[in-house]
Design a protein around this motif. Structure first.
Motif, short mmCIF file in Angstrom:
data_model
loop_
_atom_site.label_atom_id
_atom_site.label_comp_id
_atom_site.label_asym_id
_atom_site.label_seq_id
_atom_site.Cartn_x
_atom_site.Cartn_y
_atom_site.Cartn_z
N ASN A 17 0.79 -1.23 0.00
CA ASN A 17 0.00 0.00 0.00
C ASN A 17 0.82 1.27 0.00
N MET A 18 1.97 1.26 0.64
CA MET A 18 2.77 2.49 0.68
C MET A 18 3.80 2.54 -0.45
N PHE A 19 4.41 1.39 -0.72
CA PHE A 19 5.49 1.39 -1.72
C PHE A 19 5.10 0.71 -3.02
N LEU A 20 3.86 0.23 -3.12
CA LEU A 20 3.25 -0.29 -4.35
C LEU A 20 4.00 -1.46 -4.99
N PHE A 21 4.49 -2.37 -4.18
CA PHE A 21 5.08 -3.60 -4.71
C PHE A 21 3.96 -4.62 -4.92
N SER A 22 4.23 -5.65 -5.68
CA SER A 22 3.21 -6.67 -5.96
C SER A 22 2.96 -7.51 -4.72
N ASP A 23 1.84 -8.24 -4.76
CA ASP A 23 1.49 -9.10 -3.63
C ASP A 23 2.55 -10.17 -3.38
N ILE A 24 3.02 -10.80 -4.44
CA ILE A 24 3.99 -11.88 -4.29
C ILE A 24 5.30 -11.36 -3.71
N GLU A 25 5.79 -10.24 -4.23
CA GLU A 25 7.02 -9.65 -3.70
C GLU A 25 6.86 -9.26 -2.23
N SER A 26 5.72 -8.69 -1.90
CA SER A 26 5.47 -8.23 -0.54
C SER A 26 5.37 -9.40 0.43
N GLN A 27 4.67 -10.45 0.03
CA GLN A 27 4.54 -11.62 0.90
C GLN A 27 5.88 -12.31 1.09
N SER A 28 6.64 -12.44 0.03
CA SER A 28 7.96 -13.07 0.13
C SER A 28 8.87 -12.25 1.04
N PHE A 29 8.84 -10.94 0.85
CA PHE A 29 9.65 -10.05 1.68
C PHE A 29 9.27 -10.17 3.15
N ALA A 30 7.98 -10.21 3.45
CA ALA A 30 7.51 -10.29 4.83
C ALA A 30 7.99 -11.58 5.50
N ILE A 31 7.93 -12.69 4.78
CA ILE A 31 8.36 -13.97 5.34
C ILE A 31 9.86 -13.99 5.58
N VAL A 32 10.62 -13.53 4.61
CA VAL A 32 12.09 -13.54 4.75
C VAL A 32 12.54 -12.57 5.83
N LEU A 33 11.96 -11.37 5.88
CA LEU A 33 12.33 -10.40 6.90
C LEU A 33 12.05 -10.94 8.30
N HIS A 34 10.91 -11.58 8.47
CA HIS A 34 10.59 -12.13 9.78
C HIS A 34 11.54 -13.27 10.15
N ALA A 35 11.85 -14.12 9.19
CA ALA A 35 12.77 -15.24 9.46
C ALA A 35 14.16 -14.72 9.82
N VAL A 36 14.64 -13.75 9.07
CA VAL A 36 15.98 -13.21 9.33
C VAL A 36 16.02 -12.50 10.68
N SER A 37 14.92 -11.90 11.09
CA SER A 37 14.87 -11.19 12.36
C SER A 37 14.64 -12.14 13.53
N TYR A 38 13.86 -13.18 13.34
CA TYR A 38 13.41 -14.00 14.46
C TYR A 38 14.27 -15.23 14.72
N ILE A 39 14.73 -15.90 13.70
CA ILE A 39 15.47 -17.16 13.88
C ILE A 39 16.76 -16.95 14.70
N LEU A 45 17.33 -14.69 16.93
CA LEU A 45 16.88 -14.36 18.28
C LEU A 45 16.44 -15.62 19.02
N ALA A 46 15.69 -16.47 18.35
CA ALA A 46 15.25 -17.72 18.97
C ALA A 46 16.43 -18.63 19.26
N PHE A 47 17.40 -18.67 18.37
CA PHE A 47 18.59 -19.48 18.57
C PHE A 47 19.38 -18.99 19.79
N CYS A 48 19.58 -17.67 19.89
CA CYS A 48 20.30 -17.11 21.04
C CYS A 48 19.55 -17.37 22.34
N GLY A 49 18.23 -17.24 22.32
CA GLY A 49 17.44 -17.53 23.51
C GLY A 49 17.57 -18.98 23.94
N ALA A 50 17.51 -19.89 22.98
CA ALA A 50 17.66 -21.31 23.29
C ALA A 50 19.05 -21.61 23.83
#
Length: 189
Positions: free
Chosen positions: A137-159, A161-166
């Motif tokens: 909605n703000m940067f007008l990327f396609s649905d597929i690009e946006s969904q892929s980006f959201a999944i990868v960004l979350h994985a790169v941010s969260y995995i 952190l979860a590993f360090c916590g464990a």
């Protein structure tokens, strides 16, 4: 780009106001709470609950004993936000998106706000929706690009952190069976 900057003005104002309140509470918390207690002549139960909640918030500042401690907390906070910003920036570059540093900051800010909403463990869903929403909605990327980006960004941010916590969980003296036994004891009480 100008619309994004203008839309962030209320948020910047709110963050500035919150920062000023926190600094004021740090130096003048007793005066502040006395003023609140004397403010209302009709003191209801909900008033006392809110006052107690504010007092417990103020007690959190007691760990900050001097300016040196406050300065180190601020430096660690800035370092942490810089790492989050760089993570977001490098994921954007890995996808080949051409976004400015302000736009990277917008993505980081809105996904961080979304993660503060109580949701599923690991902010699954809220983080993805925020990243997807900003990208489509703000940067007008396609649905597929946006969904892929959201999944990868979350994985790169969260995995990591979860590993360090464990890693810290298993390297501490606390064992998983101690936690399970404590839950059983708590249920019996």
């Amino acid at each position: 780009d100008l619309e994004i900057k203008l839309s962030l003005l209320p948020l910047i104002f709110l963050l500035s106001l919150t920062t000023i309140l926190i600094v004021y509470l740090f130096f003048k918390k007793n005066t502040f709470f006395n003023k609140i207690l004397n403010f209302s002549k009709r003191k209801s139960e909900s008033f006392f609950r809110i006052t107690n909640m504010l007092r417990s918030f103020g007690k959190g500042f007691s760990s900050i004993s001097n300016f040196k401690v406050l300065f180190s907390i601020l430096m660690y906070t800035l370092l942490l936000w810089l790492l989050f910003f760089l993570t977001t920036y490098f994921v954007i570059k890995a996808f080949g998106f051409d976004l400015s540093l302000v736009e990277v900051g917008v993505i980081l800010l809105l996904t961080s706000i979304a993660m503060s909403i109580p949701a599923a463990p690991g902010a699954i869903g809220t983080h993805h929706f925020a990243a997807y929403y900003v990208m489509t909605n703000m940067f007008l990327f396609s649905d597929i690009e946006s969904q892929s980006f959201a999944i990868v960004l979350h994985a790169v941010s969260y995995i990591p952190l979860a590993f360090c916590g464990a890693l810290y969980f298993f390297s501490s003296s606390l064992k998983i069976f101690d936690v399970l036994n404590k839950e059983i004891v708590d249920d019996k009480v």
